[in-house]
Design an enzyme around this catalytic site. Structure first.
Site, PDB file in Angstrom:
ATOM      1  N   LEU A 195      44.262  42.961  43.383  1.00 45.56           N
ATOM      2  CA  LEU A 195      45.349  42.191  43.984  1.00 45.56           C
ATOM      3  C   LEU A 195      44.766  40.901  44.557  1.00 45.56           C
ATOM      4  O   LEU A 195      44.219  40.883  45.662  1.00 45.56           O
ATOM      5  CB  LEU A 195      46.057  43.008  45.058  1.00 45.56           C
ATOM      6  CG  LEU A 195      46.620  44.378  44.639  1.00 45.56           C
ATOM      7  CD1 LEU A 195      47.474  44.955  45.758  1.00 45.56           C
ATOM      8  CD2 LEU A 195      47.419  44.275  43.351  1.00 45.56           C
ATOM      9  N   ASP A 196      44.904  39.835  43.800  1.00 47.49           N
ATOM     10  CA  ASP A 196      44.288  38.568  44.165  1.00 47.49           C
ATOM     11  C   ASP A 196      45.016  37.925  45.341  1.00 47.49           C
ATOM     12  O   ASP A 196      46.255  37.834  45.346  1.00 47.49           O
ATOM     13  CB  ASP A 196      44.318  37.614  42.952  1.00 47.49           C
ATOM     14  CG  ASP A 196      43.761  36.256  43.266  1.00 47.49           C
ATOM     15  OD1 ASP A 196      42.549  36.167  43.505  1.00 47.49           O
ATOM     16  OD2 ASP A 196      44.543  35.285  43.305  1.00 47.49           O
ATOM     17  N   ALA A 197      44.228  37.475  46.328  1.00 45.98           N
ATOM     18  CA  ALA A 197      44.752  36.708  47.472  1.00 45.98           C
ATOM     19  C   ALA A 197      45.947  37.391  48.129  1.00 45.98           C
ATOM     20  O   ALA A 197      46.834  36.729  48.668  1.00 45.98           O
ATOM     21  CB  ALA A 197      45.122  35.294  47.027  1.00 45.98           C
TER      22      ALA A 197
END
Length: 591
Positions: A237-239
């Site tokens: 889960l990016d950023a």
């Protein structure tokens, strides 16, 4: 408690999540939509709480899809060949950084989430890699490209997309917002019905999505289901820490963000119980650890404090900060663990070192990295000041100099390779799942030309290898070949030791500032290992009595053909030398 079917369990948990995220909304229809989109109305599993989905044999490699290129061949095919030839049986999983069509940020400004960038290959290539390795893929969930269909529709005031993005009156006080960039937070865009101001945490090409609109959540549920069907096992889960925005707050790590992660976890584990969520939250330690939740959010969290502390340890010759930090690290509950790395496609994050290294230590580290060709990226503070956010440098070059080397070579003391390997041996020894950026496995140097070409600091550590050149380097006595050989040997040795299970107990040892030591013990088997590292440029002698080894057992040196230590009173470690000692409760028949 009454036994529930998997479907009943799912609906109860989803209802609780939705009550937090969308209070007052008619949740029944939304809940049904989520279940249908995830195909959970046909097949639904009951997840097992606190189940470890990993073992000591797990290790990952992190790479772009086009890190290795060969003329006339799709890059994903070339990558797959390299992985099969060089890393099969050693690396269990591969994180292919965003492989979708994109407009900037080397993939993290996604134009289309369900297509493979045609310059890399297609979904068949991704499927093929997923059959041989556990596939980790990015869910770039906080923002998407300003060139996406969604944002084009936003500007044209039509669906889908018209209400997918965070808008804000520029007069709103947003001074409390925390973000890792110095560019203006709001970007003015011209739409069919006039000017609007959209929220852009990272860049004006990366427009933040509005998860207060449940339709946006549904869009990503569709994407997650598609990725599962395409063979993705691990979701990065990016950023994600920036997901939920509320004026007057930091809009970072809000409770709604944690609830959204819990909701995604619920959906994913009921669909595929073996799937894993990892949160990419490059923030100070305490906030980062919060993404474990109660073992109901991320399965793994990036151990973001490890890279700056470990690099500082190696170049300063003191493990004081690293040891102090590790003594305060909570043991991961079963069902969760740390994702350990030293380098990645990004830089060396400095926010996770806040409170662990003082300003003087951080400034000394930044200056030393700059001497070795590193760049510095900055973030804006609320008072208008800028502070170093990350150091951009290849890990191999980060080990080029020593802070206290007294010679005429400006800190270069001839121990670059030894420091580099020792750092990885230490990472392999600590609690968690180890991950290697491909340029660390290959000891790739700074790519100055790529920085000049892209004008982006992070490009310094995103070199593209020509496959024939790489094969040539690995076939000689180059530093690339030497490092690659040793790291593969260490990975293989680690994978055979139950005491190196990602959830095995961990106890830091007190051996002074120049020697770092830890004891690992397996809950399940009782196996024990003592790992000792000389993190200095001078030879070190360690008395075995200082290690407090169990006198009823024999201790064998794994890295020295299981040499028995019974006849020794001490360990002699060369500069940046290390040893792994395993407990043997029974005398070998040959002894």
């Amino acid at each position: 408690m009454t036994d529930l079917s998997p479907q009943q369990h799912l609906r109860e948990r989803l209802s609780a999540h939705l009550e937090v995220l969308y209070p007052g909304l008619d949740k029944l229809s939304l809940l049904d939509d989520m279940i249908t989109l995830m195909a959970l109305d046909h097949r639904c599993f009951m997840p097992e709480a606190h189940k470890n989905l990993w073992t000591e044999s797990d290790a990952l490699v992190i790479t772009y899809g086009d890190t290795i290129m060969r003329d006339g061949e799709w890059p994903l095919h070339t990558l797959h060949d390299f992985l099969r030839k060089e890393l099969r049986g050693l690396i269990s999983g591969v994180h292919i950084l965003p492989f979708y069509p994109y407009s900037s940020d080397d993939g993290f400004s996604v134009i289309n989430y369900v297509e493979v960038n045609p310059s890399l290959g297609d979904w068949k290539d991704i499927n093929a890699i997923a059959r041989d390795f556990d596939l980790m893929a990015d869910l770039v969930i906080n923002h998407c490209s300003s060139r996406s269909v969604w944002f084009e529709n936003f500007k044209q005031r039509r669906d889908p997309g018209m209400d997918y993005f965070v808008e804000m009156d520029p007069a709103t006080d947003l001074s409390d917002v925390v973000r890792p960039r110095t560019s203006p937070l709001l970007n003015e865009v011209q739409t069919l019905d006039g000017k609007r101001h959209v929220w852009c945490t990272f860049s004006h090409d990366q427009v933040d999505l509005d998860f207060q609109n449940p339709t946006v959540l549904l869009e990503f549920i569709k994407i997650i289901r598609y990725y599962l069907d395409m063979g993705v096992k691990i979701f990065r889960l990016d950023a994600v820490a920036f997901l939920w925005k509320v004026p007057g707050t930091t809009s970072l790590n809000l409770e709604e963000t944690h609830e959204a992660v819990r909701l995604l976890r619920t959906l994913i584990e009921h669909a595929v119980p073996e799937a894993i969520i990892i949160t990419e939250t490059n923030i100070p330690l305490r906030e980062n650890l919060a993404y474990f939740g109660n073992a109901n959010e991320a399965h793994l969290v990036y151990n973001f404090s490890l890279p700056p502390l470990l690099i500082n340890t190696m170049v300063s010759g003191s493990c004081k900060a690293l040891k102090t930090w590790m003594m305060g690290m909570p043991a991961a509950q079963d069902g969760t663990t740390y994702f350990n790395f030293i380098a990645s496609h990004d830089g060396i994050g400095l926010r996770p070192a806040e409170g662990l290294l003082d300003d003087t230590e951080i400034n000394q580290l930044v200056t030393l990295m700059q001497k070795s060709g590193g760049r510095v990226s900055w973030r804006a503070l609320a008072n208008g000041e800028n502070r170093p956010y990350e150091i951009n440098i290849s890990l191999f070059d980060a080990m080029r100099r020593h802070l206290h080397a007294e010679n005429e070579n400006d800190g270069e003391d001839g121990f670059q390779e030894q420091r580099f390997i020792c750092a990885h041996a230490l990472m392999l020894g600590v609690q968690g799942v180890p991950a290697f950026y491909i340029h660390s496995l290959l000891a790739t140097e700074n790519d100055e030309n790529r920085v000049l070409h892209t004008s982006h600091n992070r490009s310094i550590n995103r070199h593209q290898w020509v496959a024939d050149d790489l094969e040539s380097q690995l076939g000689t006595n180059s530093h690339h070949a030497r490092v690659f050989k040793v790291l593969k040997e260490l990975i293989a040795l680690r994978s055979a030791q139950a005491a190196f299970h990602p959830n095995a107990a961990q106890y830091p040892l007190h051996l002074g500032d120049k020697v770092f030591g830890i004891r690992r013990e397996s809950h399940a088997s009782g196996a024990a290992i003592v790992a000792v590292y000389n993190i200095s440029a001078e030879p070190q002698k360690i008395l075995l009595t200082d290690l407090n080894l169990d006198e009823s057992a024999h201790w064998l040196d794994i890295l020295n053909d299981d040499a028995d230590l019974r006849s020794q009173a001490s360990l002699a470690l060369e500069p940046y030398g290390y040893c792994w000692l395993r407990r043997c409760d029974k005398v070998d028949a040959a002894s």
